[in-house]
Design an enzyme around this catalytic site. Structure first.
Site, PDB file in Angstrom:
ATOM      1  N   HIS A  20       0.850  -1.185   0.000  1.00  0.00           N
ATOM      2  CA  HIS A  20       0.000   0.000   0.000  1.00  0.00           C
ATOM      3  C   HIS A  20       0.889   1.239   0.000  1.00  0.00           C
ATOM      4  O   HIS A  20       2.073   1.175   0.361  1.00  0.00           O
ATOM      5  CB  HIS A  20      -0.905   0.011   1.228  1.00  0.00           C
ATOM      6  CG  HIS A  20      -1.962  -1.049   1.205  1.00  0.00           C
ATOM      7  ND1 HIS A  20      -3.091  -0.988   1.999  1.00  0.00           N
ATOM      8  CD2 HIS A  20      -2.080  -2.196   0.491  1.00  0.00           C
ATOM      9  CE1 HIS A  20      -3.848  -2.043   1.777  1.00  0.00           C
ATOM     10  NE2 HIS A  20      -3.255  -2.799   0.868  1.00  0.00           N
ATOM     11  N   GLU A  39       1.093   3.881   1.921  1.00  0.00           N
ATOM     12  CA  GLU A  39       1.694   4.250   3.203  1.00  0.00           C
ATOM     13  C   GLU A  39       2.828   3.303   3.580  1.00  0.00           C
ATOM     14  O   GLU A  39       3.884   3.748   4.049  1.00  0.00           O
ATOM     15  CB  GLU A  39       0.640   4.257   4.324  1.00  0.00           C
ATOM     16  CG  GLU A  39      -0.456   5.271   4.135  1.00  0.00           C
ATOM     17  CD  GLU A  39      -1.672   4.723   3.384  1.00  0.00           C
ATOM     18  OE1 GLU A  39      -2.758   5.320   3.521  1.00  0.00           O
ATOM     19  OE2 GLU A  39      -1.547   3.712   2.662  1.00  0.00           O
ATOM     20  N   CYS A  85      -5.917   2.266   5.767  1.00  0.00           N
ATOM     21  CA  CYS A  85      -6.606   1.031   6.114  1.00  0.00           C
ATOM     22  C   CYS A  85      -6.047   0.517   7.447  1.00  0.00           C
ATOM     23  O   CYS A  85      -5.055   1.054   7.943  1.00  0.00           O
ATOM     24  CB  CYS A  85      -6.403  -0.001   5.006  1.00  0.00           C
ATOM     25  SG  CYS A  85      -4.741  -0.724   4.983  1.00  0.00           S
ATOM     26  N   CYS A  92      -2.238  -0.262   7.249  1.00  0.00           N
ATOM     27  CA  CYS A  92      -1.403   0.936   7.133  1.00  0.00           C
ATOM     28  C   CYS A  92      -1.427   1.744   8.421  1.00  0.00           C
ATOM     29  O   CYS A  92      -0.390   2.262   8.852  1.00  0.00           O
ATOM     30  CB  CYS A  92      -1.856   1.781   5.950  1.00  0.00           C
ATOM     31  SG  CYS A  92      -1.539   0.971   4.370  1.00  0.00           S
TER      32      CYS A  92
END
Length: 164
Positions: A61, A63, A91, A94
């Site tokens: 992801h 991040e 999320c 993250c």
């Protein structure tokens, strides 16, 4: 982009726009619509874009990619003193990674509901976390034995460990 909160500075807006631009450009490269920027003292330390489908890595992801790059550049697992600007509300994975990295503040653009509207929902994960471990869609079963605790005992006794 227009700041609605008086605590959000022009500099914050600049970094949020950068995260949003990274997200938008990432779509053209075949990645997901997410971007993140790690900032220390008003300077960009690292950026990241979602590369889940590009790298076949479900943890890639924006991040997480930004955290990995920032930690590499900083030579530390701690990002204390840093702020993160994400194009979308992080999320659960993250958010956990950002907590583990020790960032000072997280700014985000789109919300969970915005992500849900384009089929990037993480609501099921939040629901799963509230369930008893054995009743989750992926049951979690504790298997305690004399072997699994040994590493913890060794860690507890270690006098020169680096705590994190």
């Amino acid at each position: 982009m227009e700041a609605k909160n008086p605590d959000i500075t022009e500099q914050d807006m600049h970094f949020m726009e950068l995260a949003a631009k990274i997200a938008e450009e990432n779509i053209d490269r075949g990645g997901g619509p997410f971007g993140a920027v790690v900032v220390r003292n008003g300077e960009v330390v690292a950026t990241g874009a979602n590369s889940v489908t590009l790298t076949n890595d479900p943890t890639a992801h924006a991040e997480v990619n930004a955290i990995r790059e920032a930690c590499r550049k900083e030579g530390s697992f701690s990002l204390a003193g840093c702020r993160v600007y994400s194009s979308c509300e992080p999320c659960p994975m993250c958010l956990s990674a950002l907590y583990w990295a020790g960032v000072d503040r997280i700014y985000y653009g789109n919300t969970q509901d915005d992500a849900d509207a384009i089929n990037f929902s993480d609501k099921f994960i939040y629901r799963e976390l509230d369930k008893p471990k054995a009743e989750r869609a992926i049951p979690c079963v504790c298997v305690k034995n004399a072997y699994t605790i040994k590493a913890f005992e060794k860690w507890a006794a270690k006098t020169d460990k680096v705590a994190y």
